[in-house]
Design a protein around this motif. Structure first.
Motif, PDB file in Angstrom:
ATOM      1  N   GLY A  32       0.766  -0.988   0.092  1.00 38.17           N
ATOM      2  CA  GLY A  32       0.040  -0.026  -0.093  1.00 38.17           C
ATOM      3  C   GLY A  32       0.904   1.383  -0.067  1.00 38.17           C
ATOM      4  O   GLY A  32       0.841   2.143  -0.795  1.00 38.17           O
ATOM      5  N   PRO A  33       1.712   1.536   0.997  1.00 39.06           N
ATOM      6  CA  PRO A  33       2.479   2.589   0.768  1.00 39.06           C
ATOM      7  C   PRO A  33       3.578   2.668   0.003  1.00 39.06           C
ATOM      8  O   PRO A  33       3.907   3.881  -0.707  1.00 39.06           O
ATOM      9  N   ALA A  34       3.990   1.496  -0.700  1.00 31.49           N
ATOM     10  CA  ALA A  34       4.850   1.626  -1.859  1.00 31.49           C
ATOM     11  C   ALA A  34       4.110   2.031  -3.234  1.00 31.49           C
ATOM     12  O   ALA A  34       4.799   2.565  -4.024  1.00 31.49           O
ATOM     13  N   ARG A  35       2.925   1.872  -3.197  1.00 29.46           N
ATOM     14  CA  ARG A  35       2.130   2.495  -4.433  1.00 29.46           C
ATOM     15  C   ARG A  35       2.089   3.802  -4.546  1.00 29.46           C
ATOM     16  O   ARG A  35       1.800   4.304  -5.572  1.00 29.46           O
ATOM     17  N   GLY A  36       2.336   4.537  -3.320  1.00 28.75           N
ATOM     18  CA  GLY A  36       2.455   6.060  -3.187  1.00 28.75           C
ATOM     19  C   GLY A  36       3.892   6.597  -3.745  1.00 28.75           C
ATOM     20  O   GLY A  36       3.966   7.740  -4.168  1.00 28.75           O
ATOM     21  N   VAL A  37       4.860   5.691  -4.170  1.00 27.66           N
ATOM     22  CA  VAL A  37       5.914   6.158  -4.906  1.00 27.66           C
ATOM     23  C   VAL A  37       6.076   6.101  -6.304  1.00 27.66           C
ATOM     24  O   VAL A  37       5.436   4.966  -6.729  1.00 27.66           O
ATOM     25  N   ILE A  38       6.087   7.147  -6.925  1.00 30.20           N
ATOM     26  CA  ILE A  38       6.161   7.270  -8.608  1.00 30.20           C
ATOM     27  C   ILE A  38       7.367   6.713  -8.748  1.00 30.20           C
ATOM     28  O   ILE A  38       8.505   6.666  -8.414  1.00 30.20           O
ATOM     29  N   VAL A 102      20.371 -14.838 -13.374  1.00 29.03           N
ATOM     30  CA  VAL A 102      18.888 -14.426 -12.657  1.00 29.03           C
ATOM     31  C   VAL A 102      18.107 -13.870 -14.152  1.00 29.03           C
ATOM     32  O   VAL A 102      18.629 -13.683 -15.148  1.00 29.03           O
ATOM     33  N   SER A 103      16.807 -13.922 -13.827  1.00 26.69           N
ATOM     34  CA  SER A 103      15.762 -13.560 -14.780  1.00 26.69           C
ATOM     35  C   SER A 103      15.925 -11.937 -14.764  1.00 26.69           C
ATOM     36  O   SER A 103      16.221 -11.353 -13.759  1.00 26.69           O
ATOM     37  N   LEU A 104      15.563 -11.302 -15.807  1.00 23.38           N
ATOM     38  CA  LEU A 104      15.405  -9.909 -15.606  1.00 23.38           C
ATOM     39  C   LEU A 104      14.518  -9.192 -14.658  1.00 23.38           C
ATOM     40  O   LEU A 104      14.648  -8.380 -14.180  1.00 23.38           O
ATOM     41  N   GLY A 105      13.378 -10.156 -14.603  1.00 23.37           N
ATOM     42  CA  GLY A 105      12.330  -9.655 -13.676  1.00 23.37           C
ATOM     43  C   GLY A 105      12.722  -9.728 -12.248  1.00 23.37           C
ATOM     44  O   GLY A 105      12.748  -8.957 -11.373  1.00 23.37           O
ATOM     45  N   GLN A 106      13.737 -10.773 -12.102  1.00 27.45           N
ATOM     46  CA  GLN A 106      14.384 -11.063 -10.580  1.00 27.45           C
ATOM     47  C   GLN A 106      15.256  -9.874 -10.196  1.00 27.45           C
ATOM     48  O   GLN A 106      15.319  -9.308  -9.342  1.00 27.45           O
ATOM     49  N   LEU A 107      16.078  -9.253 -11.258  1.00 27.96           N
ATOM     50  CA  LEU A 107      16.877  -8.207 -11.245  1.00 27.96           C
ATOM     51  C   LEU A 107      16.344  -6.865 -10.920  1.00 27.96           C
ATOM     52  O   LEU A 107      16.361  -5.909 -10.189  1.00 27.96           O
ATOM     53  N   VAL A 108      15.259  -6.720 -12.021  1.00 22.70           N
ATOM     54  CA  VAL A 108      14.374  -5.445 -11.660  1.00 22.70           C
ATOM     55  C   VAL A 108      13.714  -5.213 -10.463  1.00 22.70           C
ATOM     56  O   VAL A 108      13.697  -4.435  -9.548  1.00 22.70           O
ATOM     57  N   ALA A 109      13.219  -6.700  -9.825  1.00 24.63           N
ATOM     58  CA  ALA A 109      12.668  -6.643  -8.283  1.00 24.63           C
ATOM     59  C   ALA A 109      13.852  -6.129  -7.651  1.00 24.63           C
ATOM     60  O   ALA A 109      13.289  -5.838  -6.361  1.00 24.63           O
ATOM     61  N   HIS A 110      14.977  -6.965  -7.496  1.00 31.19           N
ATOM     62  CA  HIS A 110      15.872  -6.595  -6.662  1.00 31.19           C
ATOM     63  C   HIS A 110      16.453  -5.251  -6.696  1.00 31.19           C
ATOM     64  O   HIS A 110      16.547  -4.660  -5.469  1.00 31.19           O
ATOM     65  N   VAL A 111      16.474  -4.397  -7.649  1.00 31.49           N
ATOM     66  CA  VAL A 111      16.826  -3.078  -7.878  1.00 31.49           C
ATOM     67  C   VAL A 111      15.793  -2.260  -7.106  1.00 31.49           C
ATOM     68  O   VAL A 111      15.979  -1.408  -6.313  1.00 31.49           O
ATOM     69  N   MET A 112      14.461  -2.568  -7.273  1.00 36.53           N
ATOM     70  CA  MET A 112      13.348  -2.024  -6.927  1.00 36.53           C
ATOM     71  C   MET A 112      13.170  -2.252  -5.124  1.00 36.53           C
ATOM     72  O   MET A 112      13.046  -1.152  -4.460  1.00 36.53           O
ATOM     73  N   ILE A 113      13.514  -3.346  -4.932  1.00 33.51           N
ATOM     74  CA  ILE A 113      13.395  -3.647  -3.540  1.00 33.51           C
ATOM     75  C   ILE A 113      14.432  -2.691  -2.659  1.00 33.51           C
ATOM     76  O   ILE A 113      14.292  -2.238  -1.710  1.00 33.51           O
ATOM     77  N   ALA A 117      13.830   0.252  -0.069  1.00 32.55           N
ATOM     78  CA  ALA A 117      14.360   0.011   1.321  1.00 32.55           C
ATOM     79  C   ALA A 117      14.727   1.436   1.814  1.00 32.55           C
ATOM     80  O   ALA A 117      14.772   2.077   2.873  1.00 32.55           O
ATOM     81  N   HIS A 118      15.353   2.280   0.693  1.00 35.47           N
ATOM     82  CA  HIS A 118      15.692   3.834   1.064  1.00 35.47           C
ATOM     83  C   HIS A 118      14.267   4.482   1.539  1.00 35.47           C
ATOM     84  O   HIS A 118      14.395   5.299   2.365  1.00 35.47           O
ATOM     85  N   HIS A 119      13.304   4.427   0.882  1.00 41.58           N
ATOM     86  CA  HIS A 119      11.884   4.933   1.221  1.00 41.58           C
ATOM     87  C   HIS A 119      11.441   4.375   2.740  1.00 41.58           C
ATOM     88  O   HIS A 119      11.191   5.317   3.322  1.00 41.58           O
ATOM     89  N   PHE A 120      11.423   3.304   2.843  1.00 44.79           N
ATOM     90  CA  PHE A 120      10.924   2.762   4.110  1.00 44.79           C
ATOM     91  C   PHE A 120      11.829   2.794   4.983  1.00 44.79           C
ATOM     92  O   PHE A 120      11.560   2.796   6.270  1.00 44.79           O
ATOM     93  N   GLY A 121      12.966   3.001   4.983  1.00 46.37           N
ATOM     94  CA  GLY A 121      14.391   3.133   5.891  1.00 46.37           C
ATOM     95  C   GLY A 121      14.280   1.716   6.486  1.00 46.37           C
ATOM     96  O   GLY A 121      14.562   1.603   7.772  1.00 46.37           O
ATOM     97  N   TRP A 122      14.462   0.642   5.537  1.00 44.70           N
ATOM     98  CA  TRP A 122      14.645  -0.705   6.124  1.00 44.70           C
ATOM     99  C   TRP A 122      16.154  -0.920   6.363  1.00 44.70           C
ATOM    100  O   TRP A 122      17.055  -0.456   5.758  1.00 44.70           O
TER     101      TRP A 122
END
Length: 135
Positions: A32-38, A102-113, A117-122
């Motif tokens: 939910g909160p991540a959907r607020g990030v463009i 790794v698949s391209l989808g896995q790499l994109v997901a890794h970069v997104m996460i 993490a910077h957004h959430f302060g993880w």
């Protein structure tokens, strides 16, 4: 051999959709909160960003978070721009091709996460519960 004749690398929209799929797959308390990030995808980071970060090779930056982490926000803050994650298609494709494991989808997901993490302060431990990349 013309196996790749007529094929093209994934475009900006395809990478963006992979990033949005990553957000949709997050646990509900984060999705939910991540959907607020463009999310924006460009071929490369702008020169001024690379200069600010003292990065000479544009292929070294796959993504960047531009915003104020939730752990640092206050209701008293004046918002001058929305929180945004930038992904850079060409460096992502380059890393994917170099890795080959790794698949391209896995790499994109890794970069997104990583950028989320910077957004959430993880912490690193919190990232590891979401992104099983290193397993």
């Amino acid at each position: 051999m013309n196996d790749w004749l007529g094929r093209v690398a994934p475009d900006l929209e395809t990478i963006e959709q992979m990033a949005l799929n990553t957000i949709a797959a997050l646990p509900p308390q984060f999705a939910g909160p991540a959907r607020g990030v463009i999310v924006r995808v460009e071929d490369f980071a702008p020169d001024e960003v690379l200069d600010d970060m003292e990065i000479e090779n544009p292929f070294e930056l796959t993504g960047i978070y531009d915003g104020i982490p939730l752990t640092e926000k206050s209701v008293m803050d004046v918002v001058d721009r929305p929180d945004m994650i930038w992904l850079f298609r060409r460096p992502i494709l380059d890393e994917w091709a170099e890795r080959g494991d790794v698949s391209l989808g896995q790499l994109v997901a890794h970069v997104m996460i990583h950028e989320l993490a910077h957004h959430f302060g993880w912490s690193d431990e919190e990232i590891a519960t979401i992104d099983r990349w290193w397993e």
